[in-house]
Scaffold this motif. Structure first.
Motif, PDB file in Angstrom:
ATOM      1  N   PHE A 165      28.898  -5.332 -25.620  1.00 24.92           N
ATOM      2  CA  PHE A 165      29.007  -5.440 -27.080  1.00 24.92           C
ATOM      3  C   PHE A 165      28.067  -6.559 -27.533  1.00 24.92           C
ATOM      4  O   PHE A 165      28.218  -7.711 -27.090  1.00 24.92           O
ATOM      5  N   PHE A 166      27.146  -6.243 -28.440  1.00 29.28           N
ATOM      6  CA  PHE A 166      26.308  -7.292 -29.024  1.00 29.28           C
ATOM      7  C   PHE A 166      27.007  -7.814 -30.281  1.00 29.28           C
ATOM      8  O   PHE A 166      27.343  -7.028 -31.181  1.00 29.28           O
ATOM      9  N   VAL A 167      27.263  -9.109 -30.299  1.00 31.83           N
ATOM     10  CA  VAL A 167      28.054  -9.730 -31.381  1.00 31.83           C
ATOM     11  C   VAL A 167      27.320 -10.986 -31.856  1.00 31.83           C
ATOM     12  O   VAL A 167      26.389 -11.467 -31.209  1.00 31.83           O
ATOM     13  N   ASP A 168      27.753 -11.543 -32.986  1.00 28.49           N
ATOM     14  CA  ASP A 168      27.128 -12.780 -33.478  1.00 28.49           C
ATOM     15  C   ASP A 168      27.451 -13.957 -32.564  1.00 28.49           C
ATOM     16  O   ASP A 168      26.579 -14.707 -32.138  1.00 28.49           O
ATOM     17  N   ASP A 169      28.770 -14.122 -32.265  1.00 22.84           N
ATOM     18  CA  ASP A 169      29.197 -15.284 -31.465  1.00 22.84           C
ATOM     19  C   ASP A 169      30.158 -14.823 -30.369  1.00 22.84           C
ATOM     20  O   ASP A 169      31.345 -14.579 -30.635  1.00 22.84           O
ATOM     21  N   PRO A 170      29.715 -14.739 -29.123  1.00 28.39           N
ATOM     22  CA  PRO A 170      30.605 -14.303 -28.034  1.00 28.39           C
ATOM     23  C   PRO A 170      31.825 -15.196 -27.855  1.00 28.39           C
ATOM     24  O   PRO A 170      32.866 -14.752 -27.366  1.00 28.39           O
ATOM     25  N   TYR A 171      31.701 -16.469 -28.297  1.00 24.07           N
ATOM     26  CA  TYR A 171      32.821 -17.406 -28.122  1.00 24.07           C
ATOM     27  C   TYR A 171      33.832 -17.317 -29.263  1.00 24.07           C
ATOM     28  O   TYR A 171      34.870 -17.962 -29.237  1.00 24.07           O
ATOM     29  N   ALA A 172      33.544 -16.476 -30.237  1.00 24.19           N
ATOM     30  CA  ALA A 172      34.510 -16.230 -31.327  1.00 24.19           C
ATOM     31  C   ALA A 172      35.393 -15.020 -31.024  1.00 24.19           C
ATOM     32  O   ALA A 172      36.323 -14.718 -31.782  1.00 24.19           O
ATOM     33  N   ILE A 173      35.120 -14.355 -29.898  1.00 27.81           N
ATOM     34  CA  ILE A 173      35.876 -13.161 -29.516  1.00 27.81           C
ATOM     35  C   ILE A 173      37.012 -13.569 -28.576  1.00 27.81           C
ATOM     36  O   ILE A 173      36.783 -14.304 -27.605  1.00 27.81           O
ATOM     37  N   ASP A 174      38.227 -13.114 -28.862  1.00 28.27           N
ATOM     38  CA  ASP A 174      39.363 -13.393 -27.960  1.00 28.27           C
ATOM     39  C   ASP A 174      39.318 -12.388 -26.813  1.00 28.27           C
ATOM     40  O   ASP A 174      40.073 -11.411 -26.765  1.00 28.27           O
ATOM     41  N   LEU A 175      38.407 -12.655 -25.865  1.00 29.77           N
ATOM     42  CA  LEU A 175      38.136 -11.711 -24.771  1.00 29.77           C
ATOM     43  C   LEU A 175      39.338 -11.575 -23.844  1.00 29.77           C
ATOM     44  O   LEU A 175      39.588 -10.516 -23.267  1.00 29.77           O
ATOM     45  N   ALA A 176      40.127 -12.631 -23.695  1.00 30.88           N
ATOM     46  CA  ALA A 176      41.316 -12.572 -22.834  1.00 30.88           C
ATOM     47  C   ALA A 176      42.342 -11.596 -23.399  1.00 30.88           C
ATOM     48  O   ALA A 176      43.153 -11.026 -22.664  1.00 30.88           O
ATOM     49  N   LEU A 211      35.588  -5.319 -31.931  1.00 28.58           N
ATOM     50  CA  LEU A 211      34.440  -4.895 -31.132  1.00 28.58           C
ATOM     51  C   LEU A 211      34.196  -3.401 -31.299  1.00 28.58           C
ATOM     52  O   LEU A 211      35.128  -2.589 -31.173  1.00 28.58           O
ATOM     53  N   ASP A 212      32.960  -3.023 -31.579  1.00 29.45           N
ATOM     54  CA  ASP A 212      32.638  -1.589 -31.673  1.00 29.45           C
ATOM     55  C   ASP A 212      31.170  -1.348 -31.310  1.00 29.45           C
ATOM     56  O   ASP A 212      30.401  -2.288 -31.110  1.00 29.45           O
ATOM     57  N   THR A 213      30.850  -0.060 -31.176  1.00 29.24           N
ATOM     58  CA  THR A 213      29.489   0.422 -30.924  1.00 29.24           C
ATOM     59  C   THR A 213      28.842  -0.234 -29.701  1.00 29.24           C
ATOM     60  O   THR A 213      27.739  -0.762 -29.776  1.00 29.24           O
ATOM     61  N   PRO A 214      29.526  -0.209 -28.571  1.00 26.80           N
ATOM     62  CA  PRO A 214      28.946  -0.837 -27.383  1.00 26.80           C
ATOM     63  C   PRO A 214      27.883   0.043 -26.732  1.00 26.80           C
ATOM     64  O   PRO A 214      27.753   1.233 -27.030  1.00 26.80           O
ATOM     65  N   ALA A 215      27.161  -0.576 -25.797  1.00 27.46           N
ATOM     66  CA  ALA A 215      26.297   0.167 -24.873  1.00 27.46           C
ATOM     67  C   ALA A 215      27.003   0.227 -23.534  1.00 27.46           C
ATOM     68  O   ALA A 215      27.794  -0.674 -23.196  1.00 27.46           O
ATOM     69  N   ALA A 216      26.757   1.277 -22.772  1.00 28.34           N
ATOM     70  CA  ALA A 216      27.331   1.390 -21.422  1.00 28.34           C
ATOM     71  C   ALA A 216      26.180   1.446 -20.417  1.00 28.34           C
ATOM     72  O   ALA A 216      25.182   2.156 -20.632  1.00 28.34           O
ATOM     73  N   VAL A 217      26.322   0.679 -19.340  1.00 27.33           N
ATOM     74  CA  VAL A 217      25.259   0.581 -18.336  1.00 27.33           C
ATOM     75  C   VAL A 217      25.868   0.548 -16.943  1.00 27.33           C
ATOM     76  O   VAL A 217      26.879  -0.141 -16.726  1.00 27.33           O
TER      77      VAL A 217
END
Ligand SMILES: N[C@@H](CCC[C@H](N)C(=O)O)C(=O)O
Length: 264
Positions: free
Chosen positions: A153-164, A138-144
């Motif tokens: 983080f804008f990514v192709d597939d959020p379910y491909a990221i091991d967020l845990a 994950l890189d180049t996020p926006a902060a709000v």
């Protein structure tokens, strides 16, 4: 002394709601953790305390399950008019919110997003539109800021990221003096986003209302999204719209599951 509570949720982001409008309720981090514990307590992502308003109908305070008190909770804010049975104004530490009953839930004006680094806060000045930082894939996020702080983080597939795995590392990075909520979002079209959230103080949740607000605001700021968008979260869909004055209008379900009493 028994404590009366309401169990509620917004798209599976679940809450213990305590209505203290008629009498003060003493809460501290330890009692919040005890109430939120899913094995020895009632169980919830956040604990919500409703109190009597002076300038507003009610006040609302929010604690994460880890006992940390925070500024905003979008899904819980939709639960308040459902619990009261009417439209209402809600005073929070992040400001006054306006909530109105809608089909099977509510619509909440969550106010205008903040993009300045000091408001989040970040530990030092940085462009919050596309931040020059990264963690693993994950890189180049926006902060709000939407009352509470979010990274998107804008990514192709959020379910491909091991967020845990990556979520806790980002949440507690020294760049975020008050920690941060972490959202991964895939833009399917200018009107549809799929997203997931690792929540500060609560971990992976089925939905995060302020996370949806932050993702929408970040996408609008980058010119990627239309003024009304459907966001698909693991627990279901929210609709976000931008008002003429730049406020975030969030619509979605809110459910009262049961009420009970506890001696915790
Ligand atoms: N789930 C909530 C957000 C609750 C607070 C958040 N975890 C924080 O610490 O800021 C929502 O629906 O917005």
């Amino acid at each position: 002394m028994t404590l009366r509570f309401h169990k509620m949720h917004g798209l599976g982001n679940d809450f213990v709601v305590i209505d203290a409008r008629k009498g003060a309720v003493a809460l501290d981090a330890a009692r919040v953790r005890a109430l939120a514990d899913r094995r020895t307590g009632i169980g919830c992502d956040q604990l919500i305390l409703i109190g009597p308003g002076t300038e507003t109908d009610v006040t609302m305070r929010i604690w994460n399950g880890d006992g940390s008190e925070v500024q905003a909770c979008g899904n819980a804010t939709r639960c308040v008019p459902v619990l009261l049975g009417r439209d209402c104004t809600i005073e929070t530490v992040a400001g006054t919110l306006h909530a109105r009953l809608a089909d099977n839930g509510a619509t909440v004006d969550m106010g205008a997003p903040r993009f300045d680094w000091e408001a989040l806060p970040l530990a030092f000045a940085m462009d919050t539109r596309r931040m020059p930082v990264g963690w693993g894939l994950l890189d180049t996020p926006a902060a709000v800021g939407v009352g509470n702080p979010h990274l998107v983080f804008f990514v192709d597939d959020p379910y491909a990221i091991d967020l845990a795995a990556i979520g806790p590392e980002i949440e507690t990075d020294p760049l975020f003096p008050e920690r941060i909520n972490v959202n991964v979002a895939g833009i399917r079209s200018r009107g549809e986003v799929v997203m997931r959230t690792w929540e500060r103080g609560a971990g992976l949740t089925q939905a995060c209302g302020t996370g949806a607000c932050a993702t929408f605001a970040a996408g609008r700021r980058l010119g990627l999204l239309d003024a009304t968008v459907r966001l698909d979260l693991p627990g279901g869909a929210l609709t976000l719209a931008e008002s003429d004055d730049g406020h975030l209008l969030m619509s979605g379900p809110a459910v009262h599951v049961f009420s009970g009493e506890t001696s915790l």
